[in-house]
Design an enzyme around this catalytic site. Structure first.
Site, PDB file in Angstrom:
ATOM      1  N   HIS A 206      11.405   1.015   7.252  1.00 51.30           N
ATOM      2  CA  HIS A 206      11.432  -0.438   7.014  1.00 51.30           C
ATOM      3  C   HIS A 206      11.968  -0.841   5.643  1.00 51.30           C
ATOM      4  CE1 HIS A 206       7.789   0.327   4.646  1.00 51.30           C
ATOM      5  NE2 HIS A 206       8.028  -0.821   4.067  1.00 51.30           N
TER       6      HIS A 206
HETATM    7  C1  UD1 Z   1       7.493  -6.176   2.588  1.00 54.18           C
HETATM    8  C2  UD1 Z   1       7.490  -5.697   1.144  1.00 54.18           C
HETATM    9  C3  UD1 Z   1       7.569  -4.185   1.106  1.00 54.18           C
HETATM   10  C4  UD1 Z   1       6.478  -3.556   1.958  1.00 54.18           C
HETATM   11  C5  UD1 Z   1       6.522  -4.134   3.365  1.00 54.18           C
HETATM   12  C6  UD1 Z   1       5.367  -3.614   4.172  1.00 54.18           C
HETATM   13  C7  UD1 Z   1       8.583  -7.241  -0.444  1.00 54.18           C
HETATM   14  C8  UD1 Z   1       9.788  -7.495  -1.263  1.00 54.18           C
HETATM   15  N1  UD1 Z   1       8.661  -6.207   0.435  1.00 54.18           N
HETATM   16  O1  UD1 Z   1       8.755  -5.820   3.152  1.00 54.18           O
HETATM   17  O2  UD1 Z   1       7.400  -3.740  -0.231  1.00 54.18           O
HETATM   18  O3  UD1 Z   1       6.679  -2.170   2.007  1.00 54.18           O
HETATM   19  O4  UD1 Z   1       6.429  -5.566   3.292  1.00 54.18           O
HETATM   20  O5  UD1 Z   1       5.570  -3.706   5.528  1.00 54.18           O
HETATM   21  O6  UD1 Z   1       7.604  -7.942  -0.572  1.00 54.18           O
HETATM   22  N2  UD1 Z   1       9.159 -10.231   9.777  1.00 54.18           N
HETATM   23  C9  UD1 Z   1       8.702 -10.628  11.014  1.00 54.18           C
HETATM   24  N3  UD1 Z   1       7.358 -10.830  11.155  1.00 54.18           N
HETATM   25  C10 UD1 Z   1       6.465 -10.657  10.164  1.00 54.18           C
HETATM   26  C11 UD1 Z   1       6.947 -10.264   8.918  1.00 54.18           C
HETATM   27  C12 UD1 Z   1       8.300 -10.049   8.736  1.00 54.18           C
HETATM   28  O7  UD1 Z   1       9.473 -10.802  11.948  1.00 54.18           O
HETATM   29  O8  UD1 Z   1       5.247 -10.859  10.394  1.00 54.18           O
HETATM   30  C13 UD1 Z   1      10.619  -9.964   9.614  1.00 54.18           C
HETATM   31  C14 UD1 Z   1      11.414 -11.170   9.167  1.00 54.18           C
HETATM   32  O9  UD1 Z   1      12.655 -11.114   9.805  1.00 54.18           O
HETATM   33  C15 UD1 Z   1      11.595 -10.935   7.680  1.00 54.18           C
HETATM   34  C16 UD1 Z   1      11.666  -9.418   7.596  1.00 54.18           C
HETATM   35  O10 UD1 Z   1      10.783  -8.952   8.617  1.00 54.18           O
HETATM   36  O11 UD1 Z   1      12.739 -11.552   7.153  1.00 54.18           O
HETATM   37  C17 UD1 Z   1      11.239  -8.852   6.253  1.00 54.18           C
HETATM   38  O12 UD1 Z   1       9.915  -9.311   5.905  1.00 54.18           O
HETATM   39  P1  UD1 Z   1       9.467  -9.413   4.366  1.00 54.18           P
HETATM   40  O13 UD1 Z   1       8.024  -9.762   4.278  1.00 54.18           O
HETATM   41  O14 UD1 Z   1      10.408 -10.256   3.607  1.00 54.18           O
HETATM   42  O15 UD1 Z   1       9.692  -7.956   3.806  1.00 54.18           O
HETATM   43  P2  UD1 Z   1       9.287  -6.557   4.433  1.00 54.18           P
HETATM   44  O16 UD1 Z   1      10.547  -5.854   4.801  1.00 54.18           O
HETATM   45  O17 UD1 Z   1       8.243  -6.725   5.462  1.00 54.18           O
HETATM   46  N1  UDP Z   2       0.771   0.885   9.543  1.00 60.05           N
HETATM   47  C1  UDP Z   2       0.115   0.484  10.689  1.00 60.05           C
HETATM   48  N2  UDP Z   2       0.848   0.263  11.821  1.00 60.05           N
HETATM   49  C2  UDP Z   2       2.204   0.455  11.867  1.00 60.05           C
HETATM   50  C3  UDP Z   2       2.851   0.896  10.688  1.00 60.05           C
HETATM   51  C4  UDP Z   2       2.119   1.083   9.542  1.00 60.05           C
HETATM   52  O1  UDP Z   2      -1.116   0.317  10.690  1.00 60.05           O
HETATM   53  O2  UDP Z   2       2.800   0.229  12.921  1.00 60.05           O
HETATM   54  C5  UDP Z   2      -0.010   1.102   8.312  1.00 60.05           C
HETATM   55  C6  UDP Z   2       0.087   2.499   7.744  1.00 60.05           C
HETATM   56  O3  UDP Z   2      -0.833   3.364   8.364  1.00 60.05           O
HETATM   57  C7  UDP Z   2      -0.197   2.271   6.268  1.00 60.05           C
HETATM   58  C8  UDP Z   2       0.417   0.915   6.019  1.00 60.05           C
HETATM   59  O4  UDP Z   2       0.516   0.283   7.296  1.00 60.05           O
HETATM   60  O5  UDP Z   2      -1.588   2.199   6.029  1.00 60.05           O
HETATM   61  C9  UDP Z   2       1.765   1.076   5.405  1.00 60.05           C
HETATM   62  O6  UDP Z   2       2.440  -0.114   5.448  1.00 60.05           O
HETATM   63  P1  UDP Z   2       4.024  -0.195   5.373  1.00 60.05           P
HETATM   64  O7  UDP Z   2       4.642   1.082   5.764  1.00 60.05           O
HETATM   65  O8  UDP Z   2       4.407  -1.409   6.123  1.00 60.05           O
HETATM   66  O9  UDP Z   2       4.274  -0.537   3.819  1.00 60.05           O
HETATM   67  P2  UDP Z   2       4.365   0.327   2.492  1.00 60.05           P
HETATM   68  O10 UDP Z   2       3.196   1.213   2.399  1.00 60.05           O
HETATM   69  O11 UDP Z   2       5.676   1.056   2.522  1.00 60.05           O
HETATM   70  O12 UDP Z   2       4.410  -0.714   1.430  1.00 60.05           O
END
Ligand code: UD1
Ligand code: UDP
Length: 373
Positions: A206
């Protein structure tokens, strides 16, 4: 009674906050107000964690949603400022390195409210990562810094931050221990997906640096497709990755994989602990792989969690070419000795230490800089 406003908004933050919120609720001198920024909003990215991990219903939801970095961060700040002005907390508690973390730090600092940062001191030394910018700013503005590891403490020291720093272990280790048993009993995901323990790979992707670059995304998924000819690969797909694969016309690369929507924490623990190997670019999942003693291949150019690599549980391909990803997978999938235990992540009571330290700092106004009037 001291009031803490907790600011969370993204999936990993719900998981990190769960054990700390539980400790705060038990504490006689602390009261917590939870603010959900709305950064993550799909039920499978948000609500499921509040339900499964029994996190109290947020007192506020800022409904920020998805947007560019500046817009998302700015919108959270505008709405959070109103909440902070109304609640007048003694401290703002932030987690990790997302845009919600940055917005929480900036809004609190401008109102002269002390900030406590859980997961302080992590560094990738890659300023192209949005998370690296968020962490550096959050740490610089924080009054109480909860560093999980020795490396994190050293990183802070190199930036001249030594006051208010506490090495407390990793709250994610607390949660992993707390829910392992429950996951074993309650999750049916292996049966539902027809997977056999230790006969599949779990993958998650991601990170923006991977999803938003067509060449990297294609290389990662092409490698997964090739490996899936030998062993099934299950991938709970992040909405960002799904969107970008489709935008780059790479959806066909999902066909040979077992693609599922994001799963709840109990299903995730079950998928992780029964996997033969984990392939990920997630920060949290690299550590969870170690907690469940599953080898890991990390699809990144660097990692903040260097202990996992040093102990032999985690490996980073030298580049993310198909060939290098495959050779890292081949290397890690065969059992080998010499993997070490990591003591850095604490004793499973990091959330208790954090809660007691926040209370000590707020009550005594000692042990941290800039607290109080
Ligand atoms: C964010 C964090 C990242 C973290 C990740 C965990 C920042 C800059 N990044 O990245 O550090 O590792 O969360 O998962 O804060 N979207 C949906 N539904 C949701 C949420 C997001 O469809 O509920 C889609 C949208 O298209 C959105 C994209 O995911 O534009 C990215 O979401 P965003 O919260 O901006 O960043 P993440 O990639 O989730
Ligand atoms: N996680 C989860 N379901 C999923 C993917 C991740 O419960 O489908 C949990 C995972 O076990 C961990 C956390 O989400 O505890 C990690 O989040 P993510 O990978 O989104 O973000 P990051 O840690 O890279 O910021």
């Amino acid at each position: 009674m001291k009031k803490i406003v907790t600011v969370i908004g993204a999936r990993p933050q719900f998981i990190k906050a769960a054990p700390v919120s539980r400790e705060i609720a038990k504490h006689s001198q602390l009261h917590e107000v939870i603010v959900h920024t709305g950064q993550h909003y799909d039920s499978g990215m948000s609500k499921i964690f509040f339900d499964e991990l029994e996190i109290p219903e947020p007192n506020y939801n800022l409904n920020a949603g998805s947007a560019s970095h500046a817009k998302q961060t700015g919108e959270i700040m505008v709405e959070l400022e109103k909440v902070l002005e109304k609640e007048k907390p003694d401290c703002v508690l932030i987690y990790g390195d997302t845009n919600s973390t940055l917005a929480g730090a900036l809004a609190a600092a401008k109102l002269h409210i002390p900030i406590a940062h859980v997961e302080a001191g992590l560094r990738s030394f890659n300023m192209r990562m949005p998370e690296e910018i968020n962490r550096i700013v959050a740490d610089r503005l924080s009054t109480i810094l909860f560093a999980p590891t020795k490396t994190a403490v050293q990183n802070l020291k190199k930036e001249g931050i030594t006051e208010g720093v506490f090495k407390v272990g990793d709250v994610m280790y607390d949660v992993a221990l707390m829910y392992k048993e429950k996951a074993n009993h309650n999750s049916n995901i292996l049966q539902n997906l027809n997977l056999k323990p230790k006969a599949y790979i779990l993958a998650t992707v991601h990170r923006a640096e991977n999803t938003d670059n067509k060449e990297r995304l294609e290389s990662i998924f092409s490698a997964l497709v090739q490996v899936s000819q030998e062993i099934p690969i299950v991938i709970p797909i992040h909405p960002r990755t799904k969107k970008m694969l489709s935008q780059f016309d790479l959806d066909h690369l999902l066909n040979p994989l077992t693609v599922i929507t994001p799963v709840g924490f109990l299903d995730m623990i079950s998928l992780e602990s029964n996997a033969k190997l984990i392939i990920t670019d997630s920060g949290g999942i690299q550590k969870e792989a170690y907690f469940h003693k599953v080898p890991c291949v990390t699809l990144r150019d660097e990692t903040e969690w260097v202990e996992t690599v040093e102990a032999g549980w985690n490996i980073l391909p030298s580049t993310l070419s198909i060939k290098n990803i495959k050779s890292s997978i081949d290397n890690m999938i065969v059992p080998h000795d010499g993997k070490k235990n990591i003591s850095e992540y604490g004793d499973g009571n990091s959330s208790t230490h954090i809660t007691n330290l926040v209370n000590d700092c707020l009550q005594s106004k000692k042990g941290s800089k800039g607290l109080g009037d």
